[in-house]
Design a protein around this motif. Structure first.
Motif, PDB file in Angstrom:
ATOM      1  N   ALA A   1     178.460  60.145  69.775  1.00  0.00           N
ATOM      2  CA  ALA A   1     178.910  60.528  68.316  1.00  0.00           C
ATOM      3  C   ALA A   1     178.192  59.837  67.207  1.00  0.00           C
ATOM      4  O   ALA A   1     178.028  58.461  67.358  1.00  0.00           O
ATOM      5  N   ALA A   2     177.836  60.251  66.110  1.00  0.00           N
ATOM      6  CA  ALA A   2     177.345  59.852  64.981  1.00  0.00           C
ATOM      7  C   ALA A   2     177.666  60.517  63.744  1.00  0.00           C
ATOM      8  O   ALA A   2     177.585  61.604  63.642  1.00  0.00           O
ATOM      9  N   ILE A   3     177.795  59.899  62.698  1.00  0.00           N
ATOM     10  CA  ILE A   3     178.080  60.491  61.402  1.00  0.00           C
ATOM     11  C   ILE A   3     176.845  59.723  60.318  1.00  0.00           C
ATOM     12  O   ILE A   3     176.895  58.671  60.246  1.00  0.00           O
ATOM     13  N   THR A   4     175.938  60.763  59.963  1.00  0.00           N
ATOM     14  CA  THR A   4     174.966  60.243  58.933  1.00  0.00           C
ATOM     15  C   THR A   4     175.556  60.854  57.455  1.00  0.00           C
ATOM     16  O   THR A   4     175.840  61.917  57.319  1.00  0.00           O
ATOM     17  N   ILE A   5     175.440  59.801  56.633  1.00  0.00           N
ATOM     18  CA  ILE A   5     175.938  59.879  55.305  1.00  0.00           C
ATOM     19  C   ILE A   5     174.630  59.851  54.437  1.00  0.00           C
ATOM     20  O   ILE A   5     173.770  58.850  54.337  1.00  0.00           O
TER      21      ILE A   5
ATOM     22  N   GLY B   1     176.523  36.981  52.572  1.00  0.00           N
ATOM     23  CA  GLY B   1     175.061  36.556  51.755  1.00  0.00           C
ATOM     24  C   GLY B   1     174.121  37.852  51.908  1.00  0.00           C
ATOM     25  O   GLY B   1     173.052  37.608  51.252  1.00  0.00           O
ATOM     26  N   HIS B   2     174.421  38.477  52.820  1.00  0.00           N
ATOM     27  CA  HIS B   2     173.264  39.772  53.007  1.00  0.00           C
ATOM     28  C   HIS B   2     174.014  41.192  52.761  1.00  0.00           C
ATOM     29  O   HIS B   2     173.037  41.868  52.322  1.00  0.00           O
ATOM     30  N   THR B   3     175.119  41.250  53.153  1.00  0.00           N
ATOM     31  CA  THR B   3     175.524  42.833  52.819  1.00  0.00           C
ATOM     32  C   THR B   3     176.999  42.672  52.161  1.00  0.00           C
ATOM     33  O   THR B   3     177.537  41.662  52.163  1.00  0.00           O
ATOM     34  N   GLY B   4     177.303  43.793  51.498  1.00  0.00           N
ATOM     35  CA  GLY B   4     178.562  43.717  50.548  1.00  0.00           C
ATOM     36  C   GLY B   4     179.703  44.163  51.712  1.00  0.00           C
ATOM     37  O   GLY B   4     179.554  44.530  52.846  1.00  0.00           O
ATOM     38  N   LEU B   5     180.794  44.260  50.997  1.00  0.00           N
ATOM     39  CA  LEU B   5     181.943  44.358  51.710  1.00  0.00           C
ATOM     40  C   LEU B   5     181.997  46.026  52.487  1.00  0.00           C
ATOM     41  O   LEU B   5     182.347  46.116  53.717  1.00  0.00           O
ATOM     42  N   GLY B   6     181.522  46.818  51.859  1.00  0.00           N
ATOM     43  CA  GLY B   6     181.397  48.103  52.326  1.00  0.00           C
ATOM     44  C   GLY B   6     180.570  48.150  53.595  1.00  0.00           C
ATOM     45  O   GLY B   6     181.095  48.901  54.645  1.00  0.00           O
ATOM     46  N   LEU B   7     179.410  47.968  53.474  1.00  0.00           N
ATOM     47  CA  LEU B   7     178.511  47.642  54.834  1.00  0.00           C
ATOM     48  C   LEU B   7     179.246  46.842  56.050  1.00  0.00           C
ATOM     49  O   LEU B   7     178.973  47.459  57.148  1.00  0.00           O
TER      50      LEU B   7
ATOM     51  N   LEU C   1     168.725  54.049  57.281  1.00  0.00           N
ATOM     52  CA  LEU C   1     167.590  54.917  57.392  1.00  0.00           C
ATOM     53  C   LEU C   1     166.535  54.741  56.060  1.00  0.00           C
ATOM     54  O   LEU C   1     167.162  54.077  54.989  1.00  0.00           O
ATOM     55  N   THR C   2     165.322  55.242  56.166  1.00  0.00           N
ATOM     56  CA  THR C   2     164.835  55.070  54.989  1.00  0.00           C
ATOM     57  C   THR C   2     164.232  56.432  54.421  1.00  0.00           C
ATOM     58  O   THR C   2     163.306  57.112  55.023  1.00  0.00           O
TER      59      THR C   2
ATOM     60  N   CYS D   1     169.903  57.534  49.473  1.00  0.00           N
ATOM     61  CA  CYS D   1     170.249  56.688  50.551  1.00  0.00           C
ATOM     62  C   CYS D   1     170.702  57.259  51.577  1.00  0.00           C
ATOM     63  O   CYS D   1     171.619  58.168  51.742  1.00  0.00           O
ATOM     64  N   THR D   2     170.420  56.912  53.003  1.00  0.00           N
ATOM     65  CA  THR D   2     170.907  57.656  54.170  1.00  0.00           C
ATOM     66  C   THR D   2     171.303  56.623  55.190  1.00  0.00           C
ATOM     67  O   THR D   2     170.800  55.664  55.687  1.00  0.00           O
ATOM     68  N   VAL D   3     172.688  56.657  55.418  1.00  0.00           N
ATOM     69  CA  VAL D   3     173.274  55.641  56.707  1.00  0.00           C
ATOM     70  C   VAL D   3     173.685  56.471  57.646  1.00  0.00           C
ATOM     71  O   VAL D   3     174.356  57.553  57.576  1.00  0.00           O
TER      72      VAL D   3
END
Length: 438
Positions: A359-363, A389-395, A412-413, A418-420
């Protein structure tokens, strides 16, 4: 920095000790064997001389010298280990063995052990009984005596070396077996999750490991208690903020309807900020409820997307219609990820749902996106869970939700925007597993 292996250090120490011990033993053996062989050969010379002298004493008169040439004892050609000569006090040879030199050995006429002048022969001299003017010399080559000592020492050294190698191999095998519990204990520690309520470290297999196990258990208990306190604080704080934030949004909505047109944009921005804060609070409440245990169920993805409540964004759901997972936690993760899209000026967000093989959800959005060089650093931080120090709260929240489901968060790139991807793992992996604390 490369760590030193305890097993390698012990092995090297044992090898060095074994080498020193072997050299000491070999040196001792060499000295003892050389001394004993020398003594044994000397005793052989003495005993041989006494036997020969005793036999010759029966007819000592026949050994009287005359003007004839030097006589050699008649005998068939054979390998002669010991040679002998019978000389008078003047040094002339009366009789000799067939391999003995035909010239007198330069030796004293008194009885005893000595070397000849060339040091080639080790000789025992003895006055013949019944013929006091005759001397019996029984000798052995010095080189042969040294060869015998070297051969004896070599065989002894080879035997000691073989035994030493066998002992060394046995010691290494025992050392490896004795250190095996350390490897097993390390594997148990590696799989140990202090926050898992149904998992504890296995009992210590050796007395030396018991203090280490007790220390790790104590540390894990303190860590789990601290995480539980942080979770409780986050949940209480989020719950305490939820009602005031809802009231604030309602008041801002009324003010926006009644306010002059000149301040409408500012009130709209304030409502957006309040909405963002409400979504974060909702995510925290969903994530930290009842210890962040998973409550999986089957739900329709389009219904979940419609409940997220984003105004000004066009949400498009694609792919599978149904999904298995915890809808509250997935909604919390999606709220934070879509909120990031909104903050980066996205107008369209597509949610592609896959239910096999995992299962996966791509945003995917059409916003300003993330710099390609920064994507690899974010993925590395997410992979190692090095959020600070590397990611925000959302990630961070989205990655925690994915891990609770047995998956991970991946950035992803894409060519634009932006694709997550929120990987939720195969259904078998979605068991109730505690999440990591903040």
């Amino acid at each position: 920095m490369k760590l030193t292996s305890l097993q390698n250090r012990l092995s090297r120490s044992l090898l060095a000790g074994w080498l020193v011990w072997s050299l000491a033993i070999l040196g001792s053996l060499w000295w003892v064997i050389d001394h004993e062989i020398e003594e044994l050969l000397d005793e052989t010379l003495v005993e041989s001389a006494e036997i020969i002298a005793g036999l010759l004493a029966y007819d000592a008169a026949a050994l009287r010298l005359d003007d004839s040439d030097t006589r050699a004892l008649p005998a068939a050609e054979h390998s002669e280990r010991l040679i002998w000569q019978i000389t008078n006090l003047a040094g002339r040879i009366a009789l000799r063995s067939h391999r003995a030199p035909d010239t007198p050995l330069a030796l004293p006429t008194t009885s005893g052990l000595s070397y000849d002048a060339s040091h080639r022969w080790r000789v025992f001299s003895l006055r013949l009984p019944g013929a006091p003017d005759l001397v019996l010399h029984v000798g052995q080559e010095t080189a042969e005596r040294e060869e015998a000592a070297v051969e004896a020492a070599r065989y002894a050294a080879a035997t000691a070396l073989c035994i030493g190698i066998l002992v060394m191999l046995w010691t290494r095998l025992r050392l490896r077996r004795e250190l095996a519990p350390l490897d097993a204990f390390s594997a148990a520690i590696r799989d140990y999750d202090p926050l898992a309520r149904d998992y504890r470290l296995p009992p210590a297999s050796h007395a030396e490991l018991q203090p280490v196990r007790d220390a790790i258990e104590g540390l894990a208990t303190r860590l789990a208690q601290r995480v539980e306190n942080e979770r409780a604080f986050s949940a209480h704080a989020a719950h305490a903020l939820r009602t005031p934030l809802a009231g604030l949004d309602a008041q801002l909505a009324v003010a926006q309807r009644e306010a002059p047109a000149i301040i409408q944009p500012r009130l709209a921005q304030a409502r957006q900020a309040a909405g963002r804060l409400q979504r974060v609070v909702t995510a925290l409440l969903a994530l930290f409820r009842s210890g962040s245990d998973l409550h999986p169920q089957r739900f329709r993805m389009s219904d979940l997307a419609a409940s997220l409540g984003f105004s000004g964004l066009q949400l498009q759901v694609e792919g599978a219609e149904w999904l298995d997972g915890d809808p509250d936690l997935i909604a919390a993760a999606l709220m934070n990820l879509i909120d990031n899209s909104a903050r980066h000026h996205a107008t369209i967000v597509r949610l592609h749902v896959a239910d096999s093989p995992e299962a996966a959800i791509t945003i995917a959005d059409d916003g300003s996106g993330i710099e390609p060089g920064h994507i690899s650093r974010l993925n590395e931080a997410l992979s190692t869970r090095d959020y600070a120090g590397h990611t925000g709260l959302g990630l961070m929240l989205a990655d925690m939700v994915a891990r609770i489901h047995g998956g991970r968060l991946e950035i992803l790139t894409p060519d634009a925007g932006c694709t997550v991807t929120l990987h939720l793992g195969p259904p078998a992996n979605r068991a109730p597993v505690p999440a990591a604390g903040l």
